[in-house]
Design a protein around this motif. Structure first.
Motif, PDB file in Angstrom:
ATOM      1  N   ILE A  51       0.641  -1.600  -0.004  1.00  0.00           N
ATOM      2  CA  ILE A  51      -0.333   0.359   0.334  1.00  0.00           C
ATOM      3  C   ILE A  51       1.016   1.333  -0.276  1.00  0.00           C
ATOM      4  O   ILE A  51       0.470   2.751  -0.515  1.00  0.00           O
ATOM      5  CB  ILE A  51      -1.334   0.092   1.409  1.00  0.00           C
ATOM      6  CG1 ILE A  51      -1.849  -1.323   1.303  1.00  0.00           C
ATOM      7  CG2 ILE A  51      -1.569   1.698   1.308  1.00  0.00           C
ATOM      8  CD1 ILE A  51      -2.766  -1.618   2.688  1.00  0.00           C
ATOM      9  N   LYS A  97      -6.874   3.128  -3.491  1.00  0.00           N
ATOM     10  CA  LYS A  97      -6.610   4.505  -2.467  1.00  0.00           C
ATOM     11  C   LYS A  97      -7.705   5.284  -2.440  1.00  0.00           C
ATOM     12  O   LYS A  97      -7.783   5.613  -3.245  1.00  0.00           O
ATOM     13  CB  LYS A  97      -4.973   4.590  -2.315  1.00  0.00           C
ATOM     14  CG  LYS A  97      -5.108   5.310  -1.271  1.00  0.00           C
ATOM     15  CD  LYS A  97      -3.541   5.401  -0.970  1.00  0.00           C
ATOM     16  CE  LYS A  97      -2.332   4.366  -0.788  1.00  0.00           C
ATOM     17  NZ  LYS A  97      -1.196   4.785  -0.554  1.00  0.00           N
ATOM     18  N   LEU A 132      -8.222   1.460   2.485  1.00  0.00           N
ATOM     19  CA  LEU A 132      -8.882   1.418   1.471  1.00  0.00           C
ATOM     20  C   LEU A 132     -10.361   0.319   1.063  1.00  0.00           C
ATOM     21  O   LEU A 132     -10.740  -0.064   1.849  1.00  0.00           O
ATOM     22  CB  LEU A 132      -7.746  -0.162   0.733  1.00  0.00           C
ATOM     23  CG  LEU A 132      -6.820   0.459  -0.137  1.00  0.00           C
ATOM     24  CD1 LEU A 132      -5.377   1.389   1.105  1.00  0.00           C
ATOM     25  CD2 LEU A 132      -5.630  -0.654  -0.526  1.00  0.00           C
TER      26      LEU A 132
END
Length: 250
Positions: A134, A248, A188
């Motif tokens: 991420i 995201k 997310l």
């Protein structure tokens, strides 16, 4: 307990045991539809493949979608990657290569698409390795992770006939609900986290297995293919993969 289920020497030995690595990647490569839809819908321009040596998905994304692509791995043998690029009518400069330890590397940039295929299951701390993915995703960007499903019949074959390879995998992480939960806790939006594929069985270095094991694997493979052709559905018991797609927020 170490987070690593493998070390660098494992991957050196793994890749040195392989032949025929420089292949032409087809347009219908595994997960091609899912990746194609994501790229078109999100107008993806650049991507990074984590843990992907020799770079099959990096090559796929460059070859068919003309993305600006980076390959990051702990072990990269550049001549092998260069031969793969040549086999796909690409130049060495078409893919950026970063050879580094993901656990020590601080991302220098973020990407529209961050993907790994068969990486996260080699670590004990699933949340940690996903959060390292991420960190590479830019706001509004996408995370795309796939991994094998060893909770399916394929996993029984691995556990029974190739225990050494089976033990290099974190079986607990092969859970779509767990993966979704980790991504949601990181902020997310999860678009899909599910079992994927009708049926498949595979072995590493299959020709080294006893004849009886290879015959059992082949007969099971044929029976499973027939069953899932008649009754096509994804399931924990039979699907060979798990697929995770998340976004995201901006």
């Amino acid at each position: 307990m170490s987070n690593l289920l493998t070390d660098r020497q494992f991957w050196v030995n793994y890749w040195e045991s392989k032949t025929g690595l420089s292949v032409s990647i087809p347009e219908n490569y595994l997960f091609h539809q899912q990746l194609g839809d994501l790229i078109r819908q999100q107008n993806v321009k650049n991507a990074i493949e984590l843990g992907g040596f020799p770079g099959y998905y990096a090559v796929f994304l460059r070859k068919y979608f003309q993305l600006d692509v980076t390959l990051l791995d702990y072990f990269v043998h550049q001549p092998v990657t260069n031969a793969l690029l040549e086999a796909n009518q690409l130049k060495a400069s078409d893919i950026h290569v970063i050879e580094t330890d993901l656990f020590k590397y601080v991302p220098e940039k973020q990407y529209d698409l961050v993907l790994s295929c068969g990486l996260i299951e080699h670590f004990n701390d699933t949340a940690d390795i996903i959060n390292r993915h991420i960190a590479f995703v830019k706001p509004g960007g996408s995370l795309f992770i796939t991994l094998p499903n060893f909770k399916a019949l394929n996993g029984w074959f691995q556990k029974t006939f190739d225990r050494e390879n089976y033990d290099k995998h974190n079986i607990d992480c092969m859970d779509p609900k767990l993966l979704q939960q980790i991504c949601e806790q990181a902020g997310l939006k999860v678009l899909q986290s599910r079992y994927f594929g009708r049926f498949s069985i595979w072995f590493e270095n299959e020709q080294q297995k006893p004849l009886g094991v290879r015959l059992l694997k082949k007969s099971s493979w044929l029976a499973g293919k027939l069953l899932t052709r008649v009754f096509p559905f994804d399931s924990q018991a039979l699907s060979p993969y798990i697929i995770l797609e998340a976004r995201k927020p901006l």
